[in-house]
Design a protein around this motif. Sequence first.
Motif, PDB file in Angstrom:
ATOM      1  N   THR A 104      -3.181  -4.322  -7.448  1.00  0.00           N
ATOM      2  CA  THR A 104      -2.560  -4.206  -6.128  1.00  0.00           C
ATOM      3  C   THR A 104      -1.243  -4.978  -6.140  1.00  0.00           C
ATOM      4  O   THR A 104      -1.252  -6.198  -6.348  1.00  0.00           O
ATOM      5  CB  THR A 104      -3.472  -4.791  -5.036  1.00  0.00           C
ATOM      6  OG1 THR A 104      -4.704  -4.079  -5.011  1.00  0.00           O
ATOM      7  CG2 THR A 104      -2.804  -4.693  -3.668  1.00  0.00           C
TER       8      THR A 104
ATOM      9  N   HIS B  65      -4.729   2.421   0.116  1.00  0.00           N
ATOM     10  CA  HIS B  65      -4.626   1.154  -0.621  1.00  0.00           C
ATOM     11  C   HIS B  65      -4.425   1.415  -2.115  1.00  0.00           C
ATOM     12  O   HIS B  65      -4.927   2.407  -2.662  1.00  0.00           O
ATOM     13  CB  HIS B  65      -5.882   0.320  -0.392  1.00  0.00           C
ATOM     14  CG  HIS B  65      -6.061  -0.085   1.036  1.00  0.00           C
ATOM     15  ND1 HIS B  65      -7.230  -0.599   1.539  1.00  0.00           N
ATOM     16  CD2 HIS B  65      -5.209  -0.024   2.094  1.00  0.00           C
ATOM     17  CE1 HIS B  65      -7.093  -0.848   2.825  1.00  0.00           C
ATOM     18  NE2 HIS B  65      -5.874  -0.500   3.185  1.00  0.00           N
TER      19      HIS B  65
ATOM     20  N   SER C 281       0.846  -1.203   0.000  1.00  0.00           N
ATOM     21  CA  SER C 281       0.000   0.000   0.000  1.00  0.00           C
ATOM     22  C   SER C 281       0.876   1.245   0.000  1.00  0.00           C
ATOM     23  O   SER C 281       2.100   1.168   0.153  1.00  0.00           O
ATOM     24  CB  SER C 281      -0.917   0.005   1.225  1.00  0.00           C
ATOM     25  OG  SER C 281      -1.853  -1.046   1.168  1.00  0.00           O
TER      26      SER C 281
ATOM     27  N   ARG D 253       1.748  -3.690   3.228  1.00  0.00           N
ATOM     28  CA  ARG D 253       0.567  -3.227   3.966  1.00  0.00           C
ATOM     29  C   ARG D 253       0.580  -3.714   5.411  1.00  0.00           C
ATOM     30  O   ARG D 253       0.176  -2.984   6.329  1.00  0.00           O
ATOM     31  CB  ARG D 253      -0.690  -3.714   3.249  1.00  0.00           C
ATOM     32  CG  ARG D 253      -1.992  -3.309   3.929  1.00  0.00           C
ATOM     33  CD  ARG D 253      -3.180  -3.757   3.103  1.00  0.00           C
ATOM     34  NE  ARG D 253      -4.418  -3.589   3.833  1.00  0.00           N
ATOM     35  CZ  ARG D 253      -5.607  -3.953   3.347  1.00  0.00           C
ATOM     36  NH1 ARG D 253      -5.691  -4.497   2.150  1.00  0.00           N
ATOM     37  NH2 ARG D 253      -6.701  -3.779   4.071  1.00  0.00           N
TER      38      ARG D 253
END
Length: 300
Positions: A260, A255, A164, A240
Motif C-alpha cells: 500500500t 484499496h 488508494s 485515501r
Amino acid sequence: MELKQLQYFMAICEELHFSRAAEKMGVSAPNISQQIRRLEEELGVLLFDRVGKTIVLTDAGAILREHGAAVFRHLQQAGDAIADLKQMQGGSLSIGVLPGDADLMFNAMLLNFHQTYPTISLSLLETTKVTEQVLDRSIDVGVTIGPVIDERLTTIPLFHEEFSLAVSMHDPIATESFIPLSKLQTLKMVMFPPDHQCRKLIDHFCMDSGFALQPHMVTTTLSSLLQMVQSGVGACVLPRLLLDNLDNPDIKVVHLRNPTPSQDICLIYRSDRYVGYAMRTFIKTLRAYIETAIHHAKSS
C-alpha cells in the motif's frame, strides 16, 4: 558587557572580517575594533586570533558565540511574545506545503479557518523546499513528509497517509474492494505530472514493485483528475483520506495492497521561535481538521 558589543562580536563571527562586519553594522572599522578590544579586556581573554588579514575564533570566542546566539534568540522570542500580546488574538502566519498539497489537503480547511478566525492572516506557499525554508525563516511553519530529523526543528506528527485507487463507478474494477499494486500496470491511468510529490511517491512504489506507470493522461490539477475519473477516462491514485471525504457517488475507492503506497505527514517549525497565538491556533485547527476527516472516512 554591553549588548552593542555583543552585536559587534556576533557580526564579526559571521563575517570573519572586521571591515565587512563594520559595514554590516553601519560603523567604522576602527570603532568596531575598539569595542572588541574593550570586550576582550573586560573578559580577560582573546576572542579572535589575528593572523595578518585572517581572523579565527579562539576557544573563548567560540563559547561566547554560542551563548551570544542564545541571548539574541531569547530577545527575539521576547519581542515576538510582546508583539503577539499587542495584536490581541490576531497576527499572521506563513505556511509551506509540498506542491499539490494545497489542493489535496488545505483549501477547505483554510476557508473554514478564515471564517472562524478572521483576524488571523494566513499565507500558503507551495514549495519543494519546505524544511529549508522553515530553517531560513522565510516561512513560519511547514507541512511535509516525515520523518524530519533536525535538532533545530520541532516536529509534530500529523497522520499516516495511505493512497488508494479512484475509479468510475461504471469501471469493472469498481466491483473490487482492493487490488494489488501491480494491477495498476494493466489499467488506463490518469495522473499528476512526474514532478508532483504525489506522483513521485506512486512512481517510487511502482518501481520498487518492478514496473513503471505509463499514464494515459497527465494533468496538474486535482479537479481535472477527479473529472476524468468520474467520466471514465481512467483511474487515478490519490490520498485515501481525500478520496474518503469526497462524498462523490460517481467515484469508487479501491484499496491498494501488496504494498500500500503510504507516507508520514508532519508539521515542523523552528524550535527557537516563539509560538504565538496565530501558530497555536493554526496547529490546533489543523489537527482537529485531520481528526475529523479521519473519523468521517472511517464511518463512511
